[in-house]
Write an enzyme that holds these catalytic residues in place. Sequence first.
Site, short mmCIF file in Angstrom:
data_model
loop_
_atom_site.label_atom_id
_atom_site.label_comp_id
_atom_site.label_asym_id
_atom_site.label_seq_id
_atom_site.Cartn_x
_atom_site.Cartn_y
_atom_site.Cartn_z
N HIS A 185 0.83 -1.21 0.00
CA HIS A 185 0.00 0.00 0.00
C HIS A 185 0.86 1.26 0.00
CE1 HIS A 185 -3.47 -2.57 0.86
NE2 HIS A 185 -2.70 -3.17 1.74
N SER A 309 17.23 15.43 -20.32
CA SER A 309 16.21 16.48 -20.33
C SER A 309 16.73 17.62 -21.18
CB SER A 309 15.92 16.97 -18.91
OG SER A 309 15.20 18.18 -18.91
#
Length: 475
Positions: A185, A309
Amino acid sequence: MPTTKHTLSSGRAALAAAVPPVALGPLDGRYQPVVAPLVDHLSEAALNRNRVHVEVEWVLHLTDRRALPGLSPLDEAQRAGLRALVTDFGPEAVAELAEIEAVTVHDVKAVEYYIGRRLPGLGLEHLVPLVHFACTSEDINNLAWALGIRDAVEDVWLPAARSLVGDVQELARVAAETPMLSRTHGQPATPTTLGKELAVLAHRLGRQLDRIGRTEYLGKINGATGTYAAHYAAAPATDWTEVSRTFVEGLGLTWNPLTTQIESHDWQAELYADLARFNRVLHNLCTDVWSYISIGYFQQVPVEGATGSSTMPHKVNPIRFENAEANLELSNALLDVLGATLVTSRWQRDLTDSSSQRNIGVAFGHSLLAVSNVAKGLARLDVAEDVLAADLDQNWEVLGEAVQTVMRAEALAGVPGMDNPYERLKELTRGRRVDGRRMQEFVAGLGLSPEAEARLSALTPAGYTGVAAQLLRYL
């Protein structure tokens, strides 16, 4: 009749070379080098070559079996001449078929005429009526598609997918004993090893490959509505179901004895469901690895000269896994549609399958592209063991499971003071970080048996991995 796969394989004369440099879709443009091997199996040109192959083999089969009065087996030169129509199939044949189809406005009829034009040159003009004998178009199409799909799976897609799963298995073995904090979770949880988690994914992928490897590729050749009516009208003494069975099996396919005008395509739907499931498991691998990269568990090895990038020079983006995710989703969108569409045909025949099947290569292409990208992405990963170790050392609270489970065992053994173990650990650990000193103080104050206390006192998050590393023997 022996299998004719060798004849078909010899006819794959670099059909991919005919792809134009400017293309509408990315698979035939930007990504064409990766998916080019599929062109020899699932392109329109490959479909036509496979149609020629089926028509030629049908002529040979009928003559070999003397299925009609006056037929007899051809000599070796004639057989070789017919099969050369397949092995020599290339751009000129593609262009001629397009010219014929422009007149017939029917792709399979164009193939029939294309073959008929060549029989006189082989001294076989008397066999022109035998080309496409008692066949409906779907008799040829279903077999041509089955051959193309089978060979695309067995010769292209499966080898690439198996190689990728081998890469995942190898990375799992390298990291078999590297402890890692689990996140159930998204929260810190019982530690595992990085290798064991990768092994889970490799095992899941391998199961799907096993299913795909057992695919049955079905085919039929039984006339306009699957009744052999025309066959028996022409030659009532021939056992046409046996002629059909031996022909289909001679092509290396599984004979389907009960069909309408079309082979029902159920086997295709089964294959596409298995392929889509492989894609979904691979998508899960991509999202997990992407997430591990984002928290520093993996470091990406920069490619010399590459830009991560356009504005942030420090970045190395996980683009291989992101590209794969998108292509897996595109592949599954098509595979799901194909699986749902192809199993339905109105009454004895409609043409929805004809248009749908022309997208099979696209579905396989996006999956193959994803497989290629994941393989390239995995090859540029290094395990950051120091990051994994630091993460574990900051989450000693995950030993709460071990402590309360040992307390339960102690209570069952009659050790006093072991009441409410879960609640006591919850009070210690819920919503807070616990360091090693605090955990060991807590263990020392529980009143455990000496053996149990010594075992828990020596336990660390990095050492709390059970038999995770040994589970890789099941790969």
